[in-house]
Design a protein around this motif. Structure first.
Motif, short mmCIF file in Angstrom:
data_model
loop_
_atom_site.label_atom_id
_atom_site.label_comp_id
_atom_site.label_asym_id
_atom_site.label_seq_id
_atom_site.Cartn_x
_atom_site.Cartn_y
_atom_site.Cartn_z
N ALA A 104 0.84 -1.20 0.00
CA ALA A 104 0.00 0.00 0.00
C ALA A 104 0.87 1.25 0.00
CB ALA A 104 -0.93 0.00 1.22
N ALA A 105 1.96 1.22 0.77
CA ALA A 105 2.87 2.37 0.81
C ALA A 105 3.53 2.56 -0.55
CB ALA A 105 3.92 2.16 1.91
N ALA A 110 3.95 5.54 -5.46
CA ALA A 110 3.85 5.60 -6.92
C ALA A 110 2.84 6.67 -7.33
CB ALA A 110 3.45 4.25 -7.49
N GLN A 111 1.73 6.74 -6.61
CA GLN A 111 0.73 7.78 -6.92
C GLN A 111 1.29 9.17 -6.66
OE1 GLN A 111 -2.66 6.81 -4.52
NE2 GLN A 111 -3.45 5.26 -5.97
N GLU A 112 2.02 9.32 -5.56
CA GLU A 112 2.62 10.62 -5.25
C GLU A 112 3.65 11.00 -6.32
OE1 GLU A 112 2.06 12.93 -2.87
OE2 GLU A 112 0.33 11.75 -2.24
N VAL A 113 4.44 10.01 -6.76
CA VAL A 113 5.43 10.28 -7.83
C VAL A 113 4.71 10.71 -9.10
CG1 VAL A 113 7.11 9.16 -9.34
CG2 VAL A 113 7.24 8.82 -6.88
N LEU A 120 5.01 18.69 -11.98
CA LEU A 120 6.26 19.17 -12.57
C LEU A 120 6.08 19.45 -14.05
CD1 LEU A 120 9.23 19.77 -12.05
CD2 LEU A 120 9.74 17.38 -12.56
N ARG A 121 5.35 18.61 -14.75
CA ARG A 121 5.09 18.83 -16.18
C ARG A 121 4.30 20.12 -16.38
NH1 ARG A 121 3.40 12.70 -17.50
NH2 ARG A 121 5.50 11.87 -17.78
#
Length: 156
Positions: A104-105, A110-113, A120-121
């Motif tokens: 889950a972490a 991955a979602q946060e990235v 950032l884009r």
């Protein structure tokens, strides 16, 4: 003669006394003695039987104690096995829970990235548009150039 007559009278009296004693008193005394002997013999037999019964009871008690100790040892062994099994189950459950939380972490990371990349884009696209505006010294219409910005986002 007095002495002889007295001696004979005493002998006759003693003989009568012996006869009366043997005829009337002696059977009563024999019955009492026999009854007492029988009572003593019965008491000794009962004591002997009690002694044998006590020995048998002690043997049975020892056997029961041994059985109880064996059963207690068996129950203790089963309890130890069950405790070890419960500990192992708890370890496995904790590992599984840890793996679930880890997954889950990782998914959250991955979602946060992904969100950070998207931000950032967007930020890079905004900077690119701002840079292009400054270079061209005129305002660029973001709506008109939306396709251009989307392609830039995809390239980043």
């Amino acid at each position: 003669m007095n002495l002889n007559l007295t001696l004979i009278a005493q002998a006759i009296t003693f003989t009568v006394f012996i006869w009366v004693t043997v005829k009337f008193i002696w059977p009563y005394m024999l019955r009492a003695i026999e009854a007492r002997q029988k009572t003593i013999a019965d008491g000794l037999a009962a004591a002997e039987e009690g002694k044998r019964s006590l020995e048998a009871s002690n043997k049975r008690a020892d056997e029961e104690i041994k059985k109880a100790r064996d059963r207690a040892a068996e129950v203790l062994t089963q309890a130890e096995r069950r405790a070890a099994q419960m500990i192992e189950e708890a370890k496995n459950a904790a590992k599984e829970e840890g793996n679930r939380e880890k997954a889950a972490a990782k998914a959250e990371i991955a979602q946060e990235v992904t969100r950070a990349r998207e931000q950032l884009r967007d930020h890079v696209a905004s900077l690119a548009v701002a840079g292009a505006e400054k270079i061209l010294r005129r305002e660029v219409d973001a709506k008109a150039h939306g396709d251009l910005l989307d392609s830039i986002k995809k390239q980043l």
